[in-house]
Design an enzyme around this catalytic site. Structure first.
Site, PDB file in Angstrom:
ATOM      1  N   LEU A  52       0.861  -1.172   0.000  1.00  0.00           N
ATOM      2  CA  LEU A  52       0.000   0.000   0.000  1.00  0.00           C
ATOM      3  C   LEU A  52       0.902   1.227   0.000  1.00  0.00           C
ATOM      4  O   LEU A  52       1.997   1.195   0.563  1.00  0.00           O
ATOM      5  CB  LEU A  52      -0.888   0.038   1.256  1.00  0.00           C
ATOM      6  CG  LEU A  52      -2.002  -0.997   1.384  1.00  0.00           C
ATOM      7  CD1 LEU A  52      -2.734  -0.799   2.715  1.00  0.00           C
ATOM      8  CD2 LEU A  52      -2.989  -0.913   0.233  1.00  0.00           C
ATOM      9  N   ASP A  53       0.432   2.307  -0.626  1.00  0.00           N
ATOM     10  CA  ASP A  53       1.178   3.557  -0.557  1.00  0.00           C
ATOM     11  C   ASP A  53       1.373   3.967   0.899  1.00  0.00           C
ATOM     12  O   ASP A  53       0.554   3.629   1.770  1.00  0.00           O
ATOM     13  CB  ASP A  53       0.425   4.680  -1.277  1.00  0.00           C
ATOM     14  CG  ASP A  53       0.337   4.459  -2.776  1.00  0.00           C
ATOM     15  OD1 ASP A  53       1.107   3.636  -3.294  1.00  0.00           O
ATOM     16  OD2 ASP A  53      -0.501   5.116  -3.419  1.00  0.00           O
ATOM     17  N   LYS A  54       2.413   4.713   1.143  1.00  0.00           N
ATOM     18  CA  LYS A  54       2.698   5.191   2.501  1.00  0.00           C
ATOM     19  C   LYS A  54       1.479   5.874   3.116  1.00  0.00           C
ATOM     20  O   LYS A  54       1.155   5.660   4.291  1.00  0.00           O
ATOM     21  CB  LYS A  54       3.882   6.158   2.464  1.00  0.00           C
ATOM     22  CG  LYS A  54       4.207   6.803   3.801  1.00  0.00           C
ATOM     23  CD  LYS A  54       5.361   7.785   3.668  1.00  0.00           C
ATOM     24  CE  LYS A  54       5.633   8.478   4.992  1.00  0.00           C
ATOM     25  NZ  LYS A  54       6.733   9.472   4.874  1.00  0.00           N
ATOM     26  N   ARG A 150      -5.439   6.440  -7.604  1.00  0.00           N
ATOM     27  CA  ARG A 150      -5.195   7.876  -7.501  1.00  0.00           C
ATOM     28  C   ARG A 150      -5.153   8.535  -8.881  1.00  0.00           C
ATOM     29  O   ARG A 150      -5.740   9.608  -9.101  1.00  0.00           O
ATOM     30  CB  ARG A 150      -3.890   8.113  -6.739  1.00  0.00           C
ATOM     31  CG  ARG A 150      -3.949   7.619  -5.307  1.00  0.00           C
ATOM     32  CD  ARG A 150      -2.582   7.509  -4.657  1.00  0.00           C
ATOM     33  NE  ARG A 150      -1.979   8.830  -4.467  1.00  0.00           N
ATOM     34  CZ  ARG A 150      -0.804   8.999  -3.853  1.00  0.00           C
ATOM     35  NH1 ARG A 150      -0.133   7.960  -3.387  1.00  0.00           N
ATOM     36  NH2 ARG A 150      -0.318  10.219  -3.710  1.00  0.00           N
TER      37      ARG A 150
END
Length: 221
Positions: A52-54, A150
């Site tokens: 997962l993205d930060k 996103r």
């Protein structure tokens, strides 16, 4: 590091709830990461199965061995794991349900990318000098490209609130001022895994950051 909730554990994997702001893998310029800090807190090394993205919060699978990591990476790659995300976006989509099919450039090459969505809720906030539409959108991925959700939502003029990299930086400043939105509002909210011969569903409530309310600017000094 604050303790990370463990929703499920067996001999191979753990299903966890990753907080926003924590990178999953240690890299240059980082002193904390999920793979480092969580391993230290457990007392044994964990292995990443997916990422997962930060700044994305929510459900993740991590493995207890390289063999288990390889096995579950293959299960995810063969679409044996179902993942659903919720995003709070600035704007409205043209339809309540739909599929976004737009290629993305990854490592210099065009890659197919498919995102299914359903609009769960829409709300409009009006202020002295502006009006802001917010949409809570459920998303299911058929492909797993980097930053796919996103980028796809930003291209539909409905960027995720708080996304300065792919979204609208100017709009995010307004969201921060009027609605106290200070971080990316994207959450891995639901996982369905094949376990013990059946599908097991894991689901978490949305983080408190998603419950946005207008700021009373008159009280500010």
């Amino acid at each position: 590091m604050n303790s990370i909730p463990i929703l499920y554990e067996n001999d191979e994997i753990l299903v966890i709830n990753k907080p926003s702001g924590l990178a999953v893998q240690l890299g240059e310029g980082l002193s904390h990461s999920l793979d480092k800090d969580f391993s230290q807190s457990l007392g044994y090394k964990i292995y990443l199965v997916h990422r997962l993205d930060k700044d994305t919060s929510g459900l993740m699978i991590v493995a207890k061995s390289p063999f288990a990591a390889s096995k579950w990476t293959k299960i995810i790659g063969s679409k044996g794991v179902k993942k659903e995300y919720l995003a709070l976006c600035a704007g409205k989509l043209s339809a309540k349900d739909g599929v976004i099919k737009e290629e993305l450039i990854q490592h210099g090459q065009k890659k197919s990318a498919i995102t299914n969505y359903h609009v769960e809720k829409e709300e409009t906030f009006s202020f002295d000098d502006c009006k802001i539409d917010l949409s809570l959108i459920r998303l299911k991925l058929e492909t797993g490209r980097m930053h796919q959700i996103r980028i796809h939502l930003a291209r539909q003029n409905c960027p995720i609130a708080g996304d300065d990299q792919h979204g609208n930086f100017k709009l995010n400043k307004i969201l921060k001022k009027y609605l106290k939105i200070k971080k990316l509002l994207l959450c891995s909210q639901k996982l369905v895994l094949p376990l013990d011969g059946k599908n097991m569903t894991f689901e978490i409530p949305l983080p408190e950051d998603f419950n946005v309310k207008p700021v009373n600017l008159e009280k500010k000094q």
